[in-house]
Write an enzyme that holds these catalytic residues in place. Sequence first.
Site, PDB file in Angstrom:
ATOM      1  CD  GLU A   1      -0.255   0.824   0.765  1.00  0.00           C
ATOM      2  OE1 GLU A   1      -0.973   1.541   0.026  1.00  0.00           O
ATOM      3  OE2 GLU A   1      -0.731   0.058   1.629  1.00  0.00           O
TER       4      GLU A   1
ATOM      5  CG  ASP B   1      -7.606   6.163  -4.052  1.00  0.00           C
ATOM      6  OD1 ASP B   1      -7.003   5.760  -5.054  1.00  0.00           O
ATOM      7  OD2 ASP B   1      -7.310   5.841  -2.868  1.00  0.00           O
TER       8      ASP B   1
HETATM    9  O1  LIG Z   1      -6.668   6.077   2.830  1.00  0.00           O
HETATM   10  P1  LIG Z   1      -6.998   5.101   3.923  1.00  0.00           P
HETATM   11  O2  LIG Z   1      -8.492   5.115   4.267  1.00  0.00           O
HETATM   12  O3  LIG Z   1      -6.081   5.241   5.132  1.00  0.00           O
HETATM   13  O4  LIG Z   1      -6.699   3.623   3.333  1.00  0.00           O
HETATM   14  C1  LIG Z   1      -5.359   3.209   2.949  1.00  0.00           C
HETATM   15  C2  LIG Z   1      -5.231   3.544   1.507  1.00  0.00           C
HETATM   16  O5  LIG Z   1      -5.011   4.935   1.399  1.00  0.00           O
HETATM   17  C3  LIG Z   1      -4.133   2.878   0.666  1.00  0.00           C
HETATM   18  O6  LIG Z   1      -3.765   1.616   1.088  1.00  0.00           O
HETATM   19  C4  LIG Z   1      -4.757   2.932  -0.687  1.00  0.00           C
HETATM   20  C5  LIG Z   1      -4.741   4.039  -1.477  1.00  0.00           C
HETATM   21  N1  LIG Z   1      -5.567   3.873  -2.536  1.00  0.00           N
HETATM   22  C6  LIG Z   1      -6.180   2.603  -2.408  1.00  0.00           C
HETATM   23  C7  LIG Z   1      -7.144   1.968  -3.214  1.00  0.00           C
HETATM   24  C8  LIG Z   1      -7.592   0.697  -2.835  1.00  0.00           C
HETATM   25  C9  LIG Z   1      -7.069   0.084  -1.685  1.00  0.00           C
HETATM   26  C10 LIG Z   1      -6.088   0.727  -0.845  1.00  0.00           C
HETATM   27  C11 LIG Z   1      -5.691   1.997  -1.246  1.00  0.00           C
END
Ligand SMILES: O=P(O)(O)OC[C@@H](O)[C@@H](O)c1c[nH]c2ccccc12
Length: 275
Positions: free
Chosen positions: A56, A67
């Site tokens: 990603e 975030d």
């Molecule tokens: O950071 P985490 O808790 O590992 O979660 C994945 C996330 O970072 C990535 O998929 C993502 C980054 N920003 C987001 C905003 C909404 C949903 C998902 C995301």
Amino acid sequence: MSMTDQSQNRMDATFARLKEEGKTALIPFLTVGDPDPQTTIDIIVELEAAGADILELGVPYSDPLADGPVIQRASQRALTHHVTINTCLEVADGARQRGVEMPFILFTYYNPILQFGLERFFETMQAHGISGMIIPDLPVEESGEMRERSKAAGVSLIPLVAPTSHDRIAAILDGAQGFVYCVSSLGVTGERASFHNNVEQFIRDVKSNTDLPVAVGFGISSSEQVREFSKFCDGVVVGSAIVRQIESQIPLLTNPERKIEGLLQIRKFVAELKE
Ligand SMILES: O=P(O)(O)OC[C@@H](O)[C@@H](O)c1c[nH]c2ccccc12
């Protein structure tokens, strides 16, 4: 095979191969341009070497409302380099030139796409062989148009499904492309010791309503958590934990004499997630 077929197939093929092998895709998230665009390319090479299967690519944004603090800080650092969607695509090309094979997903809030222009956005995604995109704040009333355009462009619009999506799950899954991203917890991104209660049942319910691969994300930061979710998910997304690793290595990454050391620390951390 057109670039479109190639890029979309690249992600489908990855999930199909891993399923054959009885494995679960490790899907890191990183913020492009943190600590700088060239170092992001170096990090992407390390992530694939560490066993990442799909990546990603996060477009930094000034108002990342979904975030937590780790990714917010990464966005701020990246924005000092004026990273845009174009920068992210140049970084993707740079990683391909370094031999990186894994599929790329563009992760962006909706506003940068509107600024870029819808028509131009999909043409550019297609041209750079991006397999899919995740847009966490795509308004439902706009998702129909985005779904049509992404289907035409052969770039999967990957939906987010939350444990509270309940009666909207069928509608969300109906137009889903690429894979389904199940959010493990409510709130914002960030490492967690526990997840929404009945998260396994929630994911199994989603899986029973789609033929697409189902991945889980939000809060996953250890090999134990990856192992647990891998028992019933086709993919596991890890973002903040990796972004925090990158953040902790910035003193090495930005020192030409010690950059390799910093990159190897990141590779080691990600490789351990798959153990
Ligand atoms: O950071 P985490 O808790 O590992 O979660 C994945 C996330 O970072 C990535 O998929 C993502 C980054 N920003 C987001 C905003 C909404 C949903 C998902 C995301």
